[in-house]
Write a protein that holds these residues in place. Structure first.
Motif, PDB file in Angstrom:
ATOM      1  N   GLU A  57       0.846  -1.370   0.024  1.00  0.00           N
ATOM      2  CA  GLU A  57      -0.001   0.027  -0.010  1.00  0.00           C
ATOM      3  C   GLU A  57       0.819   1.368   0.086  1.00  0.00           C
ATOM      4  OE1 GLU A  57      -3.026  -0.187  -0.264  1.00  0.00           O
ATOM      5  OE2 GLU A  57      -3.116  -2.483  -0.409  1.00  0.00           O
ATOM      6  N   GLY A  58       2.212   1.306  -0.122  1.00  0.00           N
ATOM      7  CA  GLY A  58       3.127   2.185   0.031  1.00  0.00           C
ATOM      8  C   GLY A  58       3.268   2.923   1.002  1.00  0.00           C
ATOM      9  N   ILE A  59       3.335   1.925   2.178  1.00  0.00           N
ATOM     10  CA  ILE A  59       3.378   2.310   3.461  1.00  0.00           C
ATOM     11  C   ILE A  59       4.566   1.415   4.216  1.00  0.00           C
ATOM     12  CG2 ILE A  59       2.218   2.401   5.870  1.00  0.00           C
ATOM     13  CD1 ILE A  59      -0.438   2.953   4.294  1.00  0.00           C
ATOM     14  N   ILE A  60       5.357   2.359   5.126  1.00  0.00           N
ATOM     15  CA  ILE A  60       6.223   1.351   5.958  1.00  0.00           C
ATOM     16  C   ILE A  60       5.697   1.435   7.344  1.00  0.00           C
ATOM     17  CG2 ILE A  60       8.838   1.397   7.095  1.00  0.00           C
ATOM     18  CD1 ILE A  60       8.724   0.444   4.410  1.00  0.00           C
ATOM     19  N   GLY A  61       5.599   0.384   7.824  1.00  0.00           N
ATOM     20  CA  GLY A  61       5.380   0.442   9.357  1.00  0.00           C
ATOM     21  C   GLY A  61       6.473   0.418  10.226  1.00  0.00           C
ATOM     22  N   LEU A  62       6.540   1.417  11.025  1.00  0.00           N
ATOM     23  CA  LEU A  62       7.836   1.763  11.934  1.00  0.00           C
ATOM     24  C   LEU A  62       7.705   0.916  13.328  1.00  0.00           C
ATOM     25  CD1 LEU A  62       8.650   5.472  11.205  1.00  0.00           C
ATOM     26  CD2 LEU A  62       9.716   3.457  10.253  1.00  0.00           C
ATOM     27  N   GLY A  63       6.371   1.064  13.443  1.00  0.00           N
ATOM     28  CA  GLY A  63       6.252   0.204  14.932  1.00  0.00           C
ATOM     29  C   GLY A  63       4.742   0.449  15.318  1.00  0.00           C
ATOM     30  N   PHE A  64       4.613  -0.028  16.458  1.00  0.00           N
ATOM     31  CA  PHE A  64       3.248   0.004  17.426  1.00  0.00           C
ATOM     32  C   PHE A  64       3.201   0.791  18.510  1.00  0.00           C
ATOM     33  CE2 PHE A  64       3.466  -4.087  15.150  1.00  0.00           C
ATOM     34  CZ  PHE A  64       2.222  -4.389  14.543  1.00  0.00           C
ATOM     35  N   TRP A  65       2.423   1.969  18.744  1.00  0.00           N
ATOM     36  CA  TRP A  65       2.234   2.562  19.941  1.00  0.00           C
ATOM     37  C   TRP A  65       1.036   2.204  20.666  1.00  0.00           C
ATOM     38  CZ3 TRP A  65       3.994   7.989  18.351  1.00  0.00           C
ATOM     39  CH2 TRP A  65       5.297   8.073  17.882  1.00  0.00           C
ATOM     40  N   GLY A  66       0.741   1.952  21.966  1.00  0.00           N
ATOM     41  CA  GLY A  66      -0.387   1.540  22.557  1.00  0.00           C
ATOM     42  C   GLY A  66      -1.085   2.753  23.278  1.00  0.00           C
ATOM     43  N   ASN A  67      -2.241   2.797  23.213  1.00  0.00           N
ATOM     44  CA  ASN A  67      -2.795   3.830  24.355  1.00  0.00           C
ATOM     45  C   ASN A  67      -3.414   3.153  25.428  1.00  0.00           C
ATOM     46  OD1 ASN A  67      -4.910   5.241  25.506  1.00  0.00           O
ATOM     47  ND2 ASN A  67      -5.143   6.500  23.686  1.00  0.00           N
ATOM     48  N   GLY A  68      -4.364   2.039  25.462  1.00  0.00           N
ATOM     49  CA  GLY A  68      -4.769   1.421  26.600  1.00  0.00           C
ATOM     50  C   GLY A  68      -6.060   0.764  26.342  1.00  0.00           C
ATOM     51  N   PHE A  69      -6.746   0.104  27.339  1.00  0.00           N
ATOM     52  CA  PHE A  69      -7.876  -0.669  27.021  1.00  0.00           C
ATOM     53  C   PHE A  69      -8.920   0.268  27.016  1.00  0.00           C
ATOM     54  CE2 PHE A  69      -4.894  -4.147  28.219  1.00  0.00           C
ATOM     55  CZ  PHE A  69      -5.519  -5.172  27.549  1.00  0.00           C
ATOM     56  N   GLN A  70      -9.991  -0.079  26.267  1.00  0.00           N
ATOM     57  CA  GLN A  70     -11.192   0.724  25.910  1.00  0.00           C
ATOM     58  C   GLN A  70     -12.257   0.494  27.141  1.00  0.00           C
ATOM     59  OE1 GLN A  70     -11.918   2.295  22.359  1.00  0.00           O
ATOM     60  NE2 GLN A  70     -11.277   0.550  21.194  1.00  0.00           N
ATOM     61  N   GLN A  71     -13.040   1.516  27.283  1.00  0.00           N
ATOM     62  CA  GLN A  71     -14.172   1.544  28.382  1.00  0.00           C
ATOM     63  C   GLN A  71     -15.309   2.082  27.655  1.00  0.00           C
ATOM     64  OE1 GLN A  71     -12.532   0.214  30.550  1.00  0.00           O
ATOM     65  NE2 GLN A  71     -10.368   0.955  30.475  1.00  0.00           N
ATOM     66  N   MET A  72     -16.673   1.397  28.360  1.00  0.00           N
ATOM     67  CA  MET A  72     -17.710   1.988  27.293  1.00  0.00           C
ATOM     68  C   MET A  72     -18.435   3.299  28.296  1.00  0.00           C
ATOM     69  SD  MET A  72     -18.788  -0.024  25.152  1.00  0.00           S
ATOM     70  CE  MET A  72     -18.638  -1.602  24.606  1.00  0.00           C
ATOM     71  N   THR A  73     -18.852   3.994  27.389  1.00  0.00           N
ATOM     72  CA  THR A  73     -19.671   5.430  28.095  1.00  0.00           C
ATOM     73  C   THR A  73     -21.164   5.537  27.444  1.00  0.00           C
ATOM     74  OG1 THR A  73     -18.733   7.095  26.339  1.00  0.00           O
ATOM     75  CG2 THR A  73     -17.331   6.665  28.348  1.00  0.00           C
ATOM     76  N   SER A  74     -21.658   6.138  28.327  1.00  0.00           N
ATOM     77  CA  SER A  74     -23.282   6.347  27.553  1.00  0.00           C
ATOM     78  C   SER A  74     -23.777   7.731  28.438  1.00  0.00           C
ATOM     79  CB  SER A  74     -24.014   5.185  27.944  1.00  0.00           C
ATOM     80  OG  SER A  74     -25.237   5.326  28.175  1.00  0.00           O
ATOM     81  N   ASN A  75     -24.864   8.033  27.654  1.00  0.00           N
ATOM     82  CA  ASN A  75     -25.465   9.003  28.186  1.00  0.00           C
ATOM     83  C   ASN A  75     -27.023   8.739  28.547  1.00  0.00           C
ATOM     84  OD1 ASN A  75     -25.107  11.633  28.931  1.00  0.00           O
ATOM     85  ND2 ASN A  75     -26.104  12.628  27.194  1.00  0.00           N
ATOM     86  N   ARG A  76     -27.322   7.474  28.188  1.00  0.00           N
ATOM     87  CA  ARG A  76     -28.364   6.932  28.596  1.00  0.00           C
ATOM     88  C   ARG A  76     -28.652   5.701  29.209  1.00  0.00           C
ATOM     89  NH1 ARG A  76     -31.596   6.196  22.832  1.00  0.00           N
ATOM     90  NH2 ARG A  76     -32.589   4.564  24.080  1.00  0.00           N
ATOM     91  N   GLY A  77     -28.092   5.749  30.521  1.00  0.00           N
ATOM     92  CA  GLY A  77     -28.330   4.680  31.384  1.00  0.00           C
ATOM     93  C   GLY A  77     -26.840   3.852  31.559  1.00  0.00           C
ATOM     94  N   LEU A  78     -26.654   3.324  32.589  1.00  0.00           N
ATOM     95  CA  LEU A  78     -25.356   2.533  32.883  1.00  0.00           C
ATOM     96  C   LEU A  78     -25.287   1.162  32.183  1.00  0.00           C
ATOM     97  CD1 LEU A  78     -22.792   2.866  34.653  1.00  0.00           C
ATOM     98  CD2 LEU A  78     -24.069   1.769  36.380  1.00  0.00           C
ATOM     99  N   LEU A  79     -24.017   0.931  31.530  1.00  0.00           N
ATOM    100  CA  LEU A  79     -24.033  -0.206  30.793  1.00  0.00           C
ATOM    101  C   LEU A  79     -23.318  -1.315  31.772  1.00  0.00           C
ATOM    102  CD1 LEU A  79     -22.631   1.536  27.668  1.00  0.00           C
ATOM    103  CD2 LEU A  79     -25.139   0.632  27.998  1.00  0.00           C
ATOM    104  N   VAL A  80     -24.352  -2.204  32.108  1.00  0.00           N
ATOM    105  CA  VAL A  80     -23.641  -3.430  33.011  1.00  0.00           C
ATOM    106  C   VAL A  80     -23.781  -4.787  32.393  1.00  0.00           C
ATOM    107  CG1 VAL A  80     -23.873  -4.414  35.400  1.00  0.00           C
ATOM    108  CG2 VAL A  80     -24.325  -1.790  35.278  1.00  0.00           C
ATOM    109  N   HIS A  81     -24.991  -5.040  32.011  1.00  0.00           N
ATOM    110  CA  HIS A  81     -25.218  -6.305  31.186  1.00  0.00           C
ATOM    111  C   HIS A  81     -25.581  -6.247  29.668  1.00  0.00           C
ATOM    112  CE1 HIS A  81     -25.821  -7.932  35.148  1.00  0.00           C
ATOM    113  NE2 HIS A  81     -26.717  -6.990  35.419  1.00  0.00           N
TER     114      HIS A  81
END
Ligand code: SIN
Length: 363
Positions: free
Chosen positions: A154-178
């Motif tokens: 694809e014309g791209i060189i991959g120099l490496g991987f950087w992490g951010n972190g694990f994802q969490q869920m957010t909501s404005n319409r009620g808590l997400l438990v189940h």
């Protein structure tokens, strides 16, 4: 007398030539000889590095560290110019901008890369990585090798991987438990068939929206909910427009650090070596720093007290995991057998290891 005129003409020609050289050299931009002490701007190689997040995020901090190391290691002959906050390009156009050479470096999320190389969506699989060590292992093993190799056509060189972190869920319409709490919610997502499938199994709908429009789309009610890392939720102030957060650690957000291939291949060998070294050092630092940035900002988020927070219990986690297991089979045709088997193997190998740094049991 003839000798006298001869000497005179010779001096005159010499003077005219010297003046001519001096005059034209002002307009000539061929760099003068390399000078270790004083590097003129014309001699510097510029790398434009565009990304969509703020400076105080794991990726923003890694980019600054990388720029500093490149400057040091190349004696200032290569300068990395940083363009954070999607000030040049956002997720919808940054890969194309890189391929066309409008910028030389980007660090898109795995999901964004999967739009050009679908195999990258393997990194979006829910509950594939037990903790940060498992992610690191993925970067450094067959999974990482395959993903980087797939970029080159694809014309791209991959120099490496950087992490951010694990994802969490957010909501404005009620808590997400189940799992049933997700039903009919509209989720903002990154573009990825894995992420679409994940929310499909949770009976929610999805809209892919670039990061710099997420706040607005949550504020206006265009979307009800989202998933992201603590550092992105904190730095984008998403806590102002989402009332609930579930610490779920259900998937991992990280980046491929990419360079335009023909730009890379034209760099002199010594500059390539220095850039590769800078990348290696930055990556080791960045992946540790990402953990502490997320932790610090998690504590800040708790102090702000603007979101109702639920920490997923191990039983609730198992419930989510069971609901999302069919995603694996569904996306195998895009990812391929070899990568899927590598993920299953990694998942088994780390299954009895400790949970991620923001532990759902201890925090
Ligand atoms: C990023 O961290 O690069 C952006 C992630 C997102 O769009 O949610």
């Amino acid at each position: 007398m003839r000798t006298f005129w001869g000497i005179g003409i010779f001096i005159l020609i010499g003077l005219i030539t010297a003046i001519g050289i001096g005059f034209f050299s002002q307009f000539n931009n061929t760099p003068s000889a390399y000078d270790d002490e004083q590097i003129g701007l014309g001699q510097q190689t510029i790398i434009k590095f565009s990304y969509v997040v703020a400076e105080n995020t794991p990726k923003g901090l890694a980019a600054q560290e990388f720029a500093r190391l490149v400057k040091d290691k190349t004696n200032d002959s290569v300068r990395v110019e940083l363009f954070p906050n999607a000030s040049l390009y956002n997720e919808t156009d940054e890969v194309e901008a890189l391929q066309r050479g409008r910028v030389q470096m980007i660090a898109p999320s795995f999901s964004n890369i999967s739009e050009v190389v679908p195999e990258w969506m393997v990194m979006d699989l829910p509950f594939a990585f037990q903790n940060e060590a498992a992610v690191e292992q993925a970067f450094q093993s067959t999974i990482g090798d395959i993903l980087l190799r797939k970029l080159e056509p694809e014309g791209i060189i991959g120099l490496g991987f950087w992490g951010n972190g694990f994802q969490q869920m957010t909501s404005n319409r009620g808590l997400l438990v189940h799992p049933e709490d997700f039903r009919d919610l509209r989720f903002r997502i990154l573009p990825s068939k894995v992420i679409e499938a994940q929310f499909h199994h949770l009976k929610a709908t999805t809209i892919s929206i670039p990061f710099n429009q997420v706040y607005r789309s949550m504020e206006s009610g265009k979307v009800d909910a989202g998933e992201n890392t603590i550092s992105n939720i904190y730095s984008k102030k998403l806590y102002e427009v989402q009332k609930h957060l579930t610490l779920s650690n259900h998937a991992y957000l990280g980046y491929g650090v990419l360079m335009n291939k023909s730009f890379w291949e034209k760099l002199p060998q010594n500059q390539r070596k220095a850039i590769a070294e800078a990348m290696q050092e930055t990556t080791a630092w960045a992946n540790q720093n990402a953990i502490s940035t997320n932790r610090k900002q998690w504590e800040e988020l708790i102090k702000k007290n603007q979101m109702g927070i639920h920490i997923l219990s191990p039983e609730e986690r198992r419930e989510w995991q069971q609901t999302l297991e069919p995603v694996y089979q569904e996306v195998e045709p895009y990812i391929g057998k070899e990568l899927m088997e590598a993920v299953y193997e990694l998942r088994n190998r780390f299954s009895d290891q400790p949970p991620p740094a923001l532990d759902y049991n201890n925090d």
